[in-house]
Scaffold this motif. Structure first.
Motif, PDB file in Angstrom:
ATOM      1  N   ILE A 324       0.862  -1.180   0.000  1.00  0.00           N
ATOM      2  CA  ILE A 324       0.000   0.000   0.000  1.00  0.00           C
ATOM      3  C   ILE A 324       0.903   1.237   0.000  1.00  0.00           C
ATOM      4  CG2 ILE A 324      -1.770   1.294   1.250  1.00  0.00           C
ATOM      5  CD1 ILE A 324      -2.510  -1.416   2.618  1.00  0.00           C
ATOM      6  N   THR A 325       0.751   2.116  -0.983  1.00  0.00           N
ATOM      7  CA  THR A 325       1.523   3.360  -1.029  1.00  0.00           C
ATOM      8  C   THR A 325       0.583   4.530  -1.308  1.00  0.00           C
ATOM      9  OG1 THR A 325       1.964   3.282  -3.416  1.00  0.00           O
ATOM     10  CG2 THR A 325       3.524   2.148  -1.983  1.00  0.00           C
ATOM     11  N   PHE A 326       1.084   5.728  -1.093  1.00  0.00           N
ATOM     12  CA  PHE A 326       0.318   6.937  -1.402  1.00  0.00           C
ATOM     13  C   PHE A 326       0.651   7.416  -2.801  1.00  0.00           C
ATOM     14  CE2 PHE A 326       0.459   7.234   3.319  1.00  0.00           C
ATOM     15  CZ  PHE A 326      -0.911   7.182   3.539  1.00  0.00           C
ATOM     16  N   ASP A 327      -0.274   8.162  -3.381  1.00  0.00           N
ATOM     17  CA  ASP A 327      -0.106   8.568  -4.778  1.00  0.00           C
ATOM     18  C   ASP A 327       1.027   9.570  -4.995  1.00  0.00           C
ATOM     19  OD1 ASP A 327      -1.330  10.696  -3.538  1.00  0.00           O
ATOM     20  OD2 ASP A 327      -2.921  10.946  -5.042  1.00  0.00           O
ATOM     21  N   ASN A 328       1.544  10.183  -3.925  1.00  0.00           N
ATOM     22  CA  ASN A 328       2.670  11.104  -4.110  1.00  0.00           C
ATOM     23  C   ASN A 328       4.024  10.431  -3.894  1.00  0.00           C
ATOM     24  OD1 ASN A 328       2.526  10.885  -1.265  1.00  0.00           O
ATOM     25  ND2 ASN A 328       3.452  12.922  -1.016  1.00  0.00           N
ATOM     26  N   SER A 329       4.006   9.102  -3.692  1.00  0.00           N
ATOM     27  CA  SER A 329       5.273   8.362  -3.557  1.00  0.00           C
ATOM     28  C   SER A 329       5.808   8.038  -4.949  1.00  0.00           C
ATOM     29  CB  SER A 329       5.048   7.078  -2.748  1.00  0.00           C
ATOM     30  OG  SER A 329       4.542   7.369  -1.468  1.00  0.00           O
ATOM     31  N   GLY A 330       6.206   9.090  -5.651  1.00  0.00           N
ATOM     32  CA  GLY A 330       6.512   8.983  -7.080  1.00  0.00           C
ATOM     33  C   GLY A 330       7.552   7.946  -7.441  1.00  0.00           C
ATOM     34  N   ALA A 331       8.724   7.984  -6.782  1.00  0.00           N
ATOM     35  CA  ALA A 331       9.813   7.078  -7.144  1.00  0.00           C
ATOM     36  C   ALA A 331       9.441   5.624  -6.884  1.00  0.00           C
ATOM     37  CB  ALA A 331      11.075   7.447  -6.359  1.00  0.00           C
ATOM     38  N   ALA A 332       8.798   5.371  -5.756  1.00  0.00           N
ATOM     39  CA  ALA A 332       8.379   4.003  -5.429  1.00  0.00           C
ATOM     40  C   ALA A 332       7.288   3.527  -6.383  1.00  0.00           C
ATOM     41  CB  ALA A 332       7.895   3.938  -3.987  1.00  0.00           C
ATOM     42  N   ASN A 340       2.364  -4.086 -11.131  1.00  0.00           N
ATOM     43  CA  ASN A 340       1.010  -4.229 -10.591  1.00  0.00           C
ATOM     44  C   ASN A 340       1.007  -5.017  -9.284  1.00  0.00           C
ATOM     45  OD1 ASN A 340      -1.771  -3.903 -10.470  1.00  0.00           O
ATOM     46  ND2 ASN A 340      -2.198  -5.708 -11.730  1.00  0.00           N
ATOM     47  N   VAL A 341       1.790  -4.532  -8.324  1.00  0.00           N
ATOM     48  CA  VAL A 341       1.873  -5.197  -7.014  1.00  0.00           C
ATOM     49  C   VAL A 341       1.477  -4.248  -5.881  1.00  0.00           C
ATOM     50  CG1 VAL A 341       3.606  -6.903  -7.678  1.00  0.00           C
ATOM     51  CG2 VAL A 341       4.348  -4.637  -6.871  1.00  0.00           C
ATOM     52  N   ALA A 342       0.868  -3.106  -6.229  1.00  0.00           N
ATOM     53  CA  ALA A 342       0.577  -2.115  -5.202  1.00  0.00           C
ATOM     54  C   ALA A 342      -0.845  -1.591  -5.281  1.00  0.00           C
ATOM     55  CB  ALA A 342       1.561  -0.943  -5.321  1.00  0.00           C
ATOM     56  N   VAL A 343      -1.360  -1.193  -4.123  1.00  0.00           N
ATOM     57  CA  VAL A 343      -2.598  -0.442  -4.018  1.00  0.00           C
ATOM     58  C   VAL A 343      -2.188   1.007  -3.740  1.00  0.00           C
ATOM     59  CG1 VAL A 343      -4.773  -0.134  -2.785  1.00  0.00           C
ATOM     60  CG2 VAL A 343      -3.810  -2.430  -3.062  1.00  0.00           C
ATOM     61  N   ILE A 344      -2.416   1.874  -4.705  1.00  0.00           N
ATOM     62  CA  ILE A 344      -1.969   3.267  -4.578  1.00  0.00           C
ATOM     63  C   ILE A 344      -3.173   4.138  -4.236  1.00  0.00           C
ATOM     64  CG2 ILE A 344      -0.868   5.204  -5.780  1.00  0.00           C
ATOM     65  CD1 ILE A 344       0.541   3.094  -7.553  1.00  0.00           C
ATOM     66  N   ILE A 345      -3.085   4.825  -3.093  1.00  0.00           N
ATOM     67  CA  ILE A 345      -4.230   5.598  -2.602  1.00  0.00           C
ATOM     68  C   ILE A 345      -3.858   7.068  -2.378  1.00  0.00           C
ATOM     69  CG2 ILE A 345      -5.225   3.572  -1.462  1.00  0.00           C
ATOM     70  CD1 ILE A 345      -4.220   4.783   1.221  1.00  0.00           C
ATOM     71  N   LYS A 346      -4.873   7.906  -2.325  1.00  0.00           N
ATOM     72  CA  LYS A 346      -4.691   9.285  -1.879  1.00  0.00           C
ATOM     73  C   LYS A 346      -4.689   9.273  -0.352  1.00  0.00           C
ATOM     74  CE  LYS A 346      -7.117  11.243  -5.867  1.00  0.00           C
ATOM     75  NZ  LYS A 346      -8.295  12.025  -6.341  1.00  0.00           N
ATOM     76  N   ARG A 347      -4.017  10.248   0.240  1.00  0.00           N
ATOM     77  CA  ARG A 347      -3.972  10.284   1.711  1.00  0.00           C
ATOM     78  C   ARG A 347      -5.368  10.434   2.306  1.00  0.00           C
ATOM     79  NH1 ARG A 347       1.249  10.189   3.620  1.00  0.00           N
ATOM     80  NH2 ARG A 347       2.694  10.569   1.916  1.00  0.00           N
ATOM     81  N   SER A 348      -6.247  11.111   1.597  1.00  0.00           N
ATOM     82  CA  SER A 348      -7.622  11.280   2.079  1.00  0.00           C
ATOM     83  C   SER A 348      -8.364   9.945   2.158  1.00  0.00           C
ATOM     84  CB  SER A 348      -8.386  12.246   1.174  1.00  0.00           C
ATOM     85  OG  SER A 348      -8.420  11.763  -0.166  1.00  0.00           O
ATOM     86  N   GLN A 349      -7.873   8.951   1.398  1.00  0.00           N
ATOM     87  CA  GLN A 349      -8.518   7.628   1.384  1.00  0.00           C
ATOM     88  C   GLN A 349      -8.080   6.745   2.547  1.00  0.00           C
ATOM     89  OE1 GLN A 349      -7.395   6.763  -2.866  1.00  0.00           O
ATOM     90  NE2 GLN A 349      -9.511   6.069  -2.981  1.00  0.00           N
ATOM     91  N   LEU A 350      -7.110   7.206   3.337  1.00  0.00           N
ATOM     92  CA  LEU A 350      -6.643   6.409   4.466  1.00  0.00           C
ATOM     93  C   LEU A 350      -7.780   6.123   5.441  1.00  0.00           C
ATOM     94  CD1 LEU A 350      -3.866   5.234   5.256  1.00  0.00           C
ATOM     95  CD2 LEU A 350      -3.572   7.176   6.793  1.00  0.00           C
ATOM     96  N   ARG A 351      -8.706   7.057   5.555  1.00  0.00           N
ATOM     97  CA  ARG A 351      -9.843   6.881   6.478  1.00  0.00           C
ATOM     98  C   ARG A 351     -10.890   5.912   5.926  1.00  0.00           C
ATOM     99  NH1 ARG A 351      -8.329  12.305   7.151  1.00  0.00           N
ATOM    100  NH2 ARG A 351      -7.887  12.840   9.329  1.00  0.00           N
ATOM    101  N   ASN A 352     -10.779   5.606   4.629  1.00  0.00           N
ATOM    102  CA  ASN A 352     -11.699   4.634   4.012  1.00  0.00           C
ATOM    103  C   ASN A 352     -10.916   3.440   3.436  1.00  0.00           C
ATOM    104  OD1 ASN A 352     -14.128   6.295   4.319  1.00  0.00           O
ATOM    105  ND2 ASN A 352     -13.155   7.630   2.805  1.00  0.00           N
ATOM    106  N   LEU A 353      -9.799   3.156   4.055  1.00  0.00           N
ATOM    107  CA  LEU A 353      -8.890   2.149   3.506  1.00  0.00           C
ATOM    108  C   LEU A 353      -9.542   0.769   3.402  1.00  0.00           C
ATOM    109  CD1 LEU A 353      -6.047   1.550   2.478  1.00  0.00           C
ATOM    110  CD2 LEU A 353      -5.349   1.120   4.846  1.00  0.00           C
ATOM    111  N   LYS A 354     -10.378   0.435   4.347  1.00  0.00           N
ATOM    112  CA  LYS A 354     -11.014  -0.879   4.330  1.00  0.00           C
ATOM    113  C   LYS A 354     -11.840  -1.076   3.059  1.00  0.00           C
ATOM    114  CE  LYS A 354     -12.975  -4.101   7.643  1.00  0.00           C
ATOM    115  NZ  LYS A 354     -13.427  -4.266   9.047  1.00  0.00           N
ATOM    116  N   LYS A 355     -12.581  -0.046   2.670  1.00  0.00           N
ATOM    117  CA  LYS A 355     -13.391  -0.128   1.438  1.00  0.00           C
ATOM    118  C   LYS A 355     -12.493  -0.245   0.206  1.00  0.00           C
ATOM    119  CE  LYS A 355     -17.371   2.504   3.154  1.00  0.00           C
ATOM    120  NZ  LYS A 355     -18.171   3.742   2.969  1.00  0.00           N
ATOM    121  N   VAL A 356     -11.393   0.511   0.223  1.00  0.00           N
ATOM    122  CA  VAL A 356     -10.462   0.476  -0.916  1.00  0.00           C
ATOM    123  C   VAL A 356      -9.860  -0.915  -1.064  1.00  0.00           C
ATOM    124  CG1 VAL A 356      -8.286   1.383  -1.843  1.00  0.00           C
ATOM    125  CG2 VAL A 356      -9.907   2.931  -0.721  1.00  0.00           C
ATOM    126  N   LEU A 357      -9.464  -1.518   0.035  1.00  0.00           N
ATOM    127  CA  LEU A 357      -8.812  -2.826  -0.023  1.00  0.00           C
ATOM    128  C   LEU A 357      -9.774  -3.939  -0.433  1.00  0.00           C
ATOM    129  CD1 LEU A 357      -6.432  -2.671   3.082  1.00  0.00           C
ATOM    130  CD2 LEU A 357      -5.904  -2.222   0.676  1.00  0.00           C
TER     131      LEU A 357
END
Length: 401
Positions: A324-332, A340-357
């Motif tokens: 799980i990484t954030f969308d501003n983790s550009g180099a990673a 295609n081994v990552a779930v890339i989220i916005k920081r605002s989505q951290l509070r809804n992470l369960k739904k995203v996963l």
């Protein structure tokens, strides 16, 4: 680099990523030597990485006026051992010397001592990325000589290894360093590569989530204690997601690291699980029972996130975990998206992470991990390093001291 070469690595608490690199070089027949300022914890792993370890085993003191008398007295007490070790160091004939920061003052001294040999600067953490300007850096207790040492190493190295994006060195912060620095020497960016011996089978049979039907996320590495990380932890665990933390802080023992976080995280939160430090050799097996590895969980990002990578990325892949990484983790993300081994989220989505996963099930990403591990294996990427060292040696010869 067909002929066996002597590669000398200098540092304090050396990151596991660099020891993996040394293991890869040793497999290719090169002699690897580690000069350590402090006593290191992962002795067994280091022995696999280096033919020889020259350790001063000094106690780590933060350098300031208050500690100067202690440092002086400690130096006198250790003087005989220090002289003996310097006699051993004097006999070395390195093809290249790799000095790892932080601290940068140690790299400054290494460059001065090994001035006749090709010197590679590896700023594992580029200090100047962490602060807006020098005033802010000083307010956080970073002394002027440490910041000046970083500037000196960037300007005087014969080669630079960095772990961010390819263009990372174009964005060095002149407001901290005091001037715009244009890198003229050879430079190479390396990803935290995977080590074959540490890889475990990719499967879902051992997952804790099979037992309690809840999502389990793991974070490994240094556990920050500031509010932005604490708020991120709360955002995750409030959703009923288990967050497992395996702390590891440079220059601290397992006991010191545990004490560091003791009492600073709520003990009544059943979804927060703080574990003891685990040696690198056992880490992938230990954390493979979780569903995802998370690159970070701080609620607010900063400039450093855009350029940085870390060994935890390789540790998660070695354990067979999607990341799980954030969308501003550009180099990673540039690397992880490719496989295609990552779930890339916005920081605002951290509070809804369960739904995203639930929309990005780990089993759908796990099938891509074997290919990623193969492509990002240290063995496959050692030739890049060997070629880089040759370029550094040529640059040094042309430049002189």
């Amino acid at each position: 680099m067909n002929k066996k070469k002597q590669i000398v690595v200098i540092g304090s608490g050396i990151p596991d990523m660099i020891s993996k690199m040394a293991i890869g070089l040793r497999k290719k027949g090169h002699e690897t030597i580690f000069i350590s300022l402090v006593k290191n914890q992962e002795t067994d792993f280091l022995k696999k990485a280096y033919d020889r370890i020259i350790s001063f085993d000094v106690k780590f003191y933060k350098i300031n006026l208050f500690n100067l008398p202690r440092i002086f007295l400690y130096g006198i007490k250790k003087s005989f051992k220090i002289l003996k070790l310097f006699s051993e160091i004097k006999k070395l004939r390195p093809f290249v010397v790799i000095s790892v920061a932080t601290p940068n003052w140690l790299c400054f001294l290494a460059r001065k001592y090994f001035k006749n040999y090709p010197f590679v600067y590896f700023p594992f953490d580029i200090r100047s990325f962490s602060y807006k300007d020098r005033k802010e850096a000083l307010s956080f207790g970073i002394p002027n000589f440490e910041l000046n040492a970083e500037k000196y190493c960037f300007k005087n190295a014969d080669g630079i290894i960095h772990k961010g994006g390819e263009d990372e060195l174009n964005f060095l912060n002149d407001q901290v360093l005091g001037e715009k620095i244009k890198i003229k020497c050879p430079a190479i960016n390396i990803f935290p590569y995977c080590l074959r011996e540490l890889m475990v089978a990719v499967n879902g049979k051992n997952k804790l989530s099979r037992e309690n039907k809840e999502i389990h996320i793991v974070y490994v590495g240094h556990i920050p204690l500031d509010e932005t990380w604490s708020r991120g932890m709360e955002a995750i665990t409030k959703q009923g997601i288990y967050l497992h933390l395996y702390g590891k802080t440079a220059n601290l023992t397992k006991e010191e690291d545990s004490k560091r976080v003791e009492g600073l995280y709520p003990s009544n939160n059943k979804f927060l699980c703080i574990h003891e430090q685990v040696p690198q050799e056992n880490l992938s097996k230990e954390v493979s029972k979780y569903d995802y590895g998370i690159y970070g969980y701080k609620i607010i990002g900063d400039k450093r996130d855009e350029t940085d990578t870390g060994n935890k990325l390789a540790s998660y892949l070695e354990a067979g975990l999607p990341i799980i990484t954030f969308d501003n983790s550009g180099a990673a993300n540039n690397i992880l998206k490719k496989y295609n081994v990552a779930v890339i989220i916005k920081r605002s989505q951290l509070r809804n992470l369960k739904k995203v996963l639930k929309k990005n099930l780990s089993k759908n990403l796990m099938k891509n991990i074997p290919r990623a591990r193969e492509e990002l294996g240290i063995e496959k990427n050692i030739p890049r390093l060997e070629n880089f060292f040759e370029q550094v040696a040529i640059y040094k010869k042309r430049k002189g001291n």
